[in-house]
Design an enzyme around this catalytic site. Structure first.
Site, PDB file in Angstrom:
ATOM      1  N   ASP A  37     -11.557  31.560   6.648  1.00  0.00           N
ATOM      2  CA  ASP A  37     -13.128  31.504   6.733  1.00  0.00           C
ATOM      3  C   ASP A  37     -13.621  30.381   7.316  1.00  0.00           C
ATOM      4  O   ASP A  37     -13.121  29.156   7.175  1.00  0.00           O
ATOM      5  CB  ASP A  37     -13.833  31.841   5.362  1.00  0.00           C
ATOM      6  CG  ASP A  37     -13.514  33.174   4.687  1.00  0.00           C
ATOM      7  OD1 ASP A  37     -12.981  33.881   5.314  1.00  0.00           O
ATOM      8  OD2 ASP A  37     -14.120  33.517   3.463  1.00  0.00           O
ATOM      9  N   HIS A 185      -9.895  28.389   4.160  1.00  0.00           N
ATOM     10  CA  HIS A 185     -10.980  27.864   4.856  1.00  0.00           C
ATOM     11  C   HIS A 185     -10.285  26.868   6.280  1.00  0.00           C
ATOM     12  O   HIS A 185      -9.636  26.130   5.774  1.00  0.00           O
ATOM     13  CB  HIS A 185     -12.055  27.172   4.142  1.00  0.00           C
ATOM     14  CG  HIS A 185     -12.778  28.013   3.131  1.00  0.00           C
ATOM     15  ND1 HIS A 185     -12.121  28.631   1.927  1.00  0.00           N
ATOM     16  CD2 HIS A 185     -14.034  28.881   3.566  1.00  0.00           C
ATOM     17  CE1 HIS A 185     -12.996  29.253   1.494  1.00  0.00           C
ATOM     18  NE2 HIS A 185     -14.137  29.548   2.138  1.00  0.00           N
TER      19      HIS A 185
END
Length: 232
Positions: A37, A185
């Site tokens: 992400d 991430h």
């Protein structure tokens, strides 16, 4: 206080109530999805790509439109390698805080940024993961109305607070199981450690016999499995 120990509990509570979202894959299959992400990032995303290339792993990336506009060449490098692309909103504002018009605009602006960078058509960009994992029934209703597919998670090691590579790997290995949908991430928060994390993580998961697939593959197999159950 770190919330990592609570995420598996959240998952068990939320998943049955919002079963139209993708939370995980088939528990009878060793296929898992590795997702990232908050990118693309000019430094951290290429580092991730180098590791994925090394092990010939296909992953899924949920992008912020503002980051795509800042690093279009990085976005294209990800897309050109065949990784799956999803939407994470334009600028990481929580979806429940947005009006329906603002949410729609956020997703469409992100689609436009990805089209300009990667030439992927909007209809190819249907998967949406809400920033911070925050959503409401009203949010989901809008996403379904607009023909998006909400994607959630089953393994969240809270890498964005940077507890250390060893800790993140340990949390994932303790929680991973057949069908796991893992969230890491590669953006400004957590991206500093992500390449080092997956460099350790991927060989361990391969050694345990896991197959890495995209989020789209998990959707397709879930649909096929549902059809099979209905026909049986």
């Amino acid at each position: 206080m770190q919330l990592a120990p609570l995420f598996p509990i959240f998952y068990r509570i939320l998943q049955p109530s919002f079963s139209n979202c993708l939370w995980a894959g088939n528990r009878n299959s060793k296929a898992i999805a590795l997702t990232f992400d908050d990118g693309p990032h000019p430094q951290y995303t290429p580092e991730v790509l180098a590791v994925l290339d090394r092990y010939n792993i296909t992953a899924s990336f949920f992008w912020l439109g503002v980051c795509v506009n800042r690093s279009p060449s990085i976005a294209k490098a990800v897309s050109d390698r065949g990784h799956w692309i999803g939407l994470h909103g334009y600028d990481h504002r929580s979806f429940p805080m947005l009006s329906p018009n603002d949410l729609k605009e956020s997703l469409e602006k992100t689609q436009a940024a990805i089209y300009n960078a990667c030439n992927l058509q909007p209809e190819q960009l249907r998967d949406v993961r809400p920033p911070n994992g925050l959503f409401t029934p009203a949010t989901l209703k809008l996403l379904f109305q607009w023909n998006y597919r909400p994607v959630m998670w089953s393994v969240v090691p809270e890498d964005w607070v940077r507890p250390g590579v060893t800790t993140v790997v340990k949390r994932i290995m303790q929680q991973v199981k057949n069908g796991s949908l893992i969230v890491l991430h590669d953006g400004a928060c957590g991206g500093e450690d992500v390449a080092a994390t997956i460099q350790i993580l991927i060989p361990q998961l391969l050694q345990q016999g896991y197959e890495f697939v995209t989020v789209d593959t998990l959707w397709q197999r879930a649909k096929a499995n549902h059809t099979k159950v209905l026909l049986s």
